[in-house]
Design a protein around this motif. Structure first.
Motif, short mmCIF file in Angstrom:
data_model
loop_
_atom_site.label_atom_id
_atom_site.label_comp_id
_atom_site.label_asym_id
_atom_site.label_seq_id
_atom_site.Cartn_x
_atom_site.Cartn_y
_atom_site.Cartn_z
N ARG A 154 -2.18 -14.54 9.13
CA ARG A 154 -3.02 -15.20 8.14
C ARG A 154 -3.20 -14.30 6.91
NH1 ARG A 154 -7.95 -16.21 12.17
NH2 ARG A 154 -7.21 -14.13 12.75
N THR A 155 -3.53 -14.89 5.77
CA THR A 155 -3.83 -14.11 4.58
C THR A 155 -5.06 -13.26 4.86
OG1 THR A 155 -2.89 -15.82 3.16
CG2 THR A 155 -4.41 -14.27 2.13
N ILE A 156 -5.06 -12.01 4.41
CA ILE A 156 -6.11 -11.04 4.72
C ILE A 156 -6.91 -10.71 3.46
CG2 ILE A 156 -6.59 -8.72 5.60
CD1 ILE A 156 -3.73 -8.96 6.97
N LEU A 157 -8.23 -10.81 3.55
CA LEU A 157 -9.11 -10.49 2.43
C LEU A 157 -9.83 -9.18 2.70
CD1 LEU A 157 -10.76 -14.01 1.89
CD2 LEU A 157 -8.64 -13.14 0.95
N LEU A 158 -9.72 -8.25 1.75
CA LEU A 158 -10.33 -6.93 1.88
C LEU A 158 -11.16 -6.62 0.64
CD1 LEU A 158 -7.14 -5.02 3.04
CD2 LEU A 158 -9.10 -5.49 4.51
N TYR A 159 -12.26 -5.91 0.84
CA TYR A 159 -13.03 -5.38 -0.27
C TYR A 159 -12.70 -3.89 -0.40
CZ TYR A 159 -16.18 -9.45 -0.49
OH TYR A 159 -16.72 -10.71 -0.65
N GLU A 160 -12.72 -3.37 -1.63
CA GLU A 160 -12.54 -1.93 -1.79
C GLU A 160 -13.20 -1.43 -3.06
OE1 GLU A 160 -12.78 0.83 -0.55
OE2 GLU A 160 -11.00 0.54 0.70
N ALA A 161 -13.79 -0.24 -2.95
CA ALA A 161 -14.40 0.43 -4.09
C ALA A 161 -13.31 1.15 -4.88
CB ALA A 161 -15.45 1.43 -3.61
N PRO A 162 -13.52 1.35 -6.18
CA PRO A 162 -12.45 1.95 -7.01
C PRO A 162 -12.01 3.32 -6.55
CG PRO A 162 -14.54 1.82 -8.21
CD PRO A 162 -14.70 1.00 -6.98
N HIS A 163 -12.95 4.17 -6.11
CA HIS A 163 -12.58 5.54 -5.75
C HIS A 163 -11.82 5.61 -4.43
CE1 HIS A 163 -16.41 4.90 -3.67
NE2 HIS A 163 -16.06 5.88 -2.85
N LYS A 164 -11.75 4.51 -3.67
CA LYS A 164 -11.02 4.50 -2.40
C LYS A 164 -9.76 3.64 -2.47
CE LYS A 164 -15.10 5.19 0.54
NZ LYS A 164 -15.90 4.61 1.65
N LEU A 165 -9.51 3.01 -3.62
CA LEU A 165 -8.41 2.05 -3.71
C LEU A 165 -7.06 2.69 -3.43
CD1 LEU A 165 -7.46 -0.82 -4.40
CD2 LEU A 165 -7.19 -0.06 -6.77
N ARG A 166 -6.78 3.86 -4.01
CA ARG A 166 -5.47 4.49 -3.83
C ARG A 166 -5.20 4.81 -2.36
NH1 ARG A 166 -6.56 8.46 -8.95
NH2 ARG A 166 -5.55 7.21 -10.58
N THR A 167 -6.21 5.35 -1.69
CA THR A 167 -6.04 5.67 -0.27
C THR A 167 -5.77 4.42 0.54
OG1 THR A 167 -7.49 7.60 -0.44
CG2 THR A 167 -7.18 6.67 1.75
N THR A 168 -6.49 3.35 0.24
CA THR A 168 -6.31 2.11 0.97
C THR A 168 -4.92 1.53 0.73
OG1 THR A 168 -8.65 1.57 1.03
CG2 THR A 168 -7.13 -0.28 1.19
N LEU A 169 -4.43 1.57 -0.49
CA LEU A 169 -3.08 1.09 -0.77
C LEU A 169 -2.05 1.91 -0.01
CD1 LEU A 169 -3.30 0.38 -4.62
CD2 LEU A 169 -3.10 -1.31 -2.79
N ASP A 170 -2.22 3.22 0.02
CA ASP A 170 -1.29 4.09 0.77
C ASP A 170 -1.30 3.75 2.26
OD1 ASP A 170 -0.56 5.41 -1.54
OD2 ASP A 170 -1.89 7.12 -1.22
N ASP A 171 -2.50 3.52 2.81
CA ASP A 171 -2.60 3.19 4.23
C ASP A 171 -1.96 1.83 4.52
OD1 ASP A 171 -3.93 5.53 4.74
OD2 ASP A 171 -5.93 4.65 4.77
N LEU A 172 -2.15 0.88 3.62
CA LEU A 172 -1.55 -0.45 3.82
C LEU A 172 -0.03 -0.38 3.73
CD1 LEU A 172 -4.06 -2.67 1.81
CD2 LEU A 172 -3.73 -2.65 4.30
N ILE A 173 0.50 0.46 2.84
CA ILE A 173 1.95 0.62 2.73
C ILE A 173 2.53 1.20 4.02
CG2 ILE A 173 3.76 2.00 1.60
CD1 ILE A 173 2.18 1.65 -1.02
#
Length: 278
Positions: A154-173
């Motif tokens: 299913r399509t996944i909806l996530l919230y993220e704060a700006p200072h954590k966005l890069r880390t979250t993108l790296d983890d998702l990759i």
């Protein structure tokens, strides 16, 4: 007689999105339970209202019992978060749970929600989706959660704060691969609103050189469903295929050999059935 707990949605950014019923509910309530009283004060000032307020923020949830006791004593309360629909990825959910357990009348006053707003404009599939809110911070819990999401279709909806966005993108990759489609929605309904449908890899490259600003909703495409394995044919199916070949002129031995291909049965098993006429 006990009062009422109103769960009041507030605009997610643009105050012009204020529904009339929201303003009316704030006006009629005896007091307001706010995530952050400083934020809600600005909202009430915009409406020209003055109301007693109490914070229900996560670190002040001992106020929850006091809020419910006031409602049980007959007061009505408008509970709101800083923006959007309260109690969604928000500590107000505990107050609602306890209110229902006490038999208090709970009334929703709906409005915008950032996750659904982002989904609607994401360009991703909307028929089935799962809301994950913020990913866990502890590394072990985060890895476990991401592993579950890796195969989520299913399509996944996530919230993220700006200072954590890069880390979250790296983890998702690392979990989903750089080619997974994602829509980054930033500052929805506000002056600097951005909606960027891209891939995880391209998003990471973009923010490697651009400072993330504002609150983000990530709308991540689900994983492609695994191809269903074809059901293995039965022996009867294989024998029937061999007989069809024989009707076309193929000798029994050759028909059995061809029918056995791609099945768990040997040529001999199929041939014996043909010869016996079963």
């Amino acid at each position: 007689m006990a009062g009422t707990l109103y769960i009041v949605a507030t605009p997610i950014g643009n105050l012009d999105d204020m529904p009339p019923r929201v303003a009316a509910t704030f006006g009629a309530a005896d007091f307001v339970a706010a995530e952050d009283t400083r934020v809600t004060l600005k909202l009430l000032n915009h409406l020209g209202l003055k109301k007693p307020m109490v914070s229900y923020y996560e670190h002040a949830l001992h106020h929850g019992a006091a809020i419910l006791e006031r409602i049980e004593a007959g007061e009505s309360c408008a509970l709101c978060s800083d923006a959007g629909m309260p109690c969604i990825s928000d500590p107000g959910e505990q107050i609602v749970t306890e209110a229902l357990a006490r038999g208090i009348h709970v009334v929703p006053v709906p409005g915008a929600s950032a996750c659904v707003t982002a989904l609607a404009v994401s360009g991703q599939k909307t028929g089935r989706f799962v809301f994950e809110g913020f990913l866990p911070v502890p590394k072990k819990e985060r890895r476990e959660r991401l592993e579950v999401l890796r195969t989520e279709t299913r399509t996944i909806l996530l919230y993220e704060a700006p200072h954590k966005l890069r880390t979250t993108l790296d983890d998702l990759i690392k979990t989903c691969g750089p080619d997974r489609s994602v829509t980054l929605c930033r500052e929805l309904t506000k002056l600097h609103e951005e909606i960027n449908k891209t891939t995880l890899g391209e998003a990471a490259a973009l923010y490697a050189g651009t400072e993330p600003r504002g609150e983000y909703v990530l709308v991540l495409a689900g994983a492609e469903p695994a191809a269903e394995e074809a059901e293995a044919p039965t022996l009867e199916d294989a024998v029937a295929a061999a007989r069809t070949l024989m009707e076309g002129g193929t000798p029994p031995s050759a028909a059995a050999r061809q029918a056995a291909a791609g099945t768990p049965y040997s040529k001999g098993e199929i041939y014996r059935q043909l010869v016996r006429g079963d």
